[in-house]
Design a protein around this motif. Structure first.
Motif, mmCIF file in Angstrom:
data_model
loop_
_atom_site.group_PDB
_atom_site.id
_atom_site.type_symbol
_atom_site.label_atom_id
_atom_site.label_comp_id
_atom_site.label_asym_id
_atom_site.label_seq_id
_atom_site.Cartn_x
_atom_site.Cartn_y
_atom_site.Cartn_z
ATOM 1 N N TYR A 135 0.834 -1.208 0.000
ATOM 2 C CA TYR A 135 0.000 0.000 0.000
ATOM 3 C C TYR A 135 0.866 1.253 0.000
ATOM 4 O O TYR A 135 0.566 2.244 -0.684
ATOM 5 N N ASP A 136 1.961 1.208 0.747
ATOM 6 C CA ASP A 136 2.889 2.335 0.782
ATOM 7 C C ASP A 136 3.473 2.601 -0.596
ATOM 8 O O ASP A 136 3.655 3.757 -1.004
ATOM 9 N N LEU A 137 3.800 1.540 -1.322
ATOM 10 C CA LEU A 137 4.341 1.693 -2.668
ATOM 11 C C LEU A 137 3.334 2.360 -3.601
ATOM 12 O O LEU A 137 3.685 3.241 -4.392
ATOM 13 N N VAL A 138 2.074 1.962 -3.481
ATOM 14 C CA VAL A 138 1.020 2.513 -4.342
ATOM 15 C C VAL A 138 0.824 3.994 -4.092
ATOM 16 O O VAL A 138 0.839 4.808 -5.023
ATOM 17 N N ILE A 139 0.633 4.366 -2.828
ATOM 18 C CA ILE A 139 0.353 5.779 -2.539
ATOM 19 C C ILE A 139 1.590 6.643 -2.749
ATOM 20 O O ILE A 139 1.480 7.829 -3.064
ATOM 21 N N SER A 140 2.785 6.073 -2.586
ATOM 22 C CA SER A 140 4.012 6.839 -2.824
ATOM 23 C C SER A 140 4.174 7.133 -4.315
ATOM 24 O O SER A 140 4.545 8.249 -4.706
ATOM 25 N N PHE A 141 3.903 6.130 -5.157
ATOM 26 C CA PHE A 141 3.978 6.340 -6.601
ATOM 27 C C PHE A 141 2.918 7.340 -7.053
ATOM 28 O O PHE A 141 3.183 8.221 -7.892
ATOM 29 N N LEU A 142 1.726 7.236 -6.476
ATOM 30 C CA LEU A 142 0.661 8.184 -6.788
ATOM 31 C C LEU A 142 1.053 9.596 -6.363
ATOM 32 O O LEU A 142 0.799 10.573 -7.081
ATOM 33 N N PHE A 143 1.704 9.704 -5.209
ATOM 34 C CA PHE A 143 2.157 11.006 -4.723
ATOM 35 C C PHE A 143 3.213 11.602 -5.648
ATOM 36 O O PHE A 143 3.220 12.815 -5.903
ATOM 37 N N ALA A 144 4.121 10.756 -6.156
ATOM 38 C CA ALA A 144 5.139 11.226 -7.100
ATOM 39 C C ALA A 144 4.481 11.796 -8.357
ATOM 40 O O ALA A 144 4.910 12.844 -8.875
#
Length: 296
Positions: free
Chosen positions: A191-200
């Motif tokens: 989940y952290d990977l998903v929201i971090s990529f979305l944030f980028a």
């Protein structure tokens, strides 16, 4: 009842709740070897720095009462003289026999546990990622001012700008995520990977839109400090200023800043949709806003 309290916490009506057992006073009087038998239950939904702050504030309010009960209970059991004038002796005895066990037991309804002290680190890193994104956009404007993209079409220049910003932002996001992982400040890595990529992507689109709107490096540079300052204040890095104050304009300002969406998405999964909508809106703006070439 405890069940109703948990329902209100889950629905978001309450942020935090304290359940004090009926025999808590007796437990303080009878504690043995620094262990408290009955503890105050702190119920929260999870992943919220306000938990730590509320717990400490609550403890500060009842500390005088609890410490007095524990200290006097010990003195009475040991038949020590309760001479009010002999404060020094009392202080020494109190420090030697103070309970080292917490009187709180944290219960998170989402079943996750986390080092709450490290939560501000995520917010600070999100602001650094945004700063990286804005800095990359400035480099593009610098190269644009040198006339490096004059031979390219407007649509191609937009793609170059987006790539400039995205590569730097993705690098910064990856390093930040690694730092959070090493600090054990992540709960669920996928989940952290998903929201971090979305944030980028959100930071990249945000910086691209600002670059197209402002056009000149001087204007862009003047705005960066204001954006970073507002991100530190109005994004829920330590506490959610907008939610706690109830002032609507604070919430509006928060919605103009990428870290706000990222941190909200981290705390509540339902806020991910808000980030996706914001990203979609900015991508449309990139398509619509004309690319202005350098005037000499």
């Amino acid at each position: 009842s405890k069940q109703k309290i948990e329902e209100k916490i889950s629905s978001g009506e309450y942020t935090i709740a304290f359940i004090i057992p009926k025999n808590f006073y007796k437990s303080l009087q009878e504690y043995e070897k620094g262990k408290v038998k009955e503890k105050i239950t702190v119920i929260v939904k999870g992943k919220n720095i306000i938990t730590l702050l509320a717990k400490e504030d609550f403890y500060a309010k009842i500390f005088e009462f609890t410490s007095r009960v524990v200290s006097l209970s010990y003195l009475e059991r040991k038949d020590a003289p309760l001479d009010e004038e002999d404060t020094l002796a009392f202080t020494v005895i109190y420090k030697q026999n103070q309970s080292k066990d917490s009187i709180f037991e944290i219960q998170m309804l989402d079943g996750k546990s986390e080092n709450l002290e490290l939560l501000p680190l995520r917010g600070i890193l999100s602001v650094i990622i945004l700063l990286t994104s804005l800095s990359a956009a400035m480099f593009f404007l610098q190269d644009k001012g040198k006339g490096q993209f004059e031979t390219f079409s407007s649509s191609y220049c937009k793609r170059i700008l987006f790539t400039y910003v995205f590569l730097a932002t993705l690098d910064s996001t990856s390093i930040s995520l690694l730092a959070l992982r090493l600090c054990k400040a992540t709960v669920f890595l996928p989940y952290d990977l998903v929201i971090s990529f979305l944030f980028a992507l959100v930071c990249t689109a945000y910086s691209t839109v600002l670059t197209l709107l402002l056009g000149k490096i001087q204007r862009f540079a003047a705005l960066i400090s204001l954006i970073i300052l507002c991100s530190l204040i109005f994004s829920p890095i330590l506490i959610d200023v907008a939610a706690l104050s109830g002032i609507k304009i604070f919430r509006v300002i928060g919605h103009l800043l990428p870290p706000y969406y990222y941190l909200k998405s981290y705390w509540q999964q339902e806020n991910v949709l808000e980030s996706i909508l914001a990203l979609s809106f900015m991508l449309v703006c990139i398509k619509i806003i004309p690319y202005r070439r350098t005037t000499r």
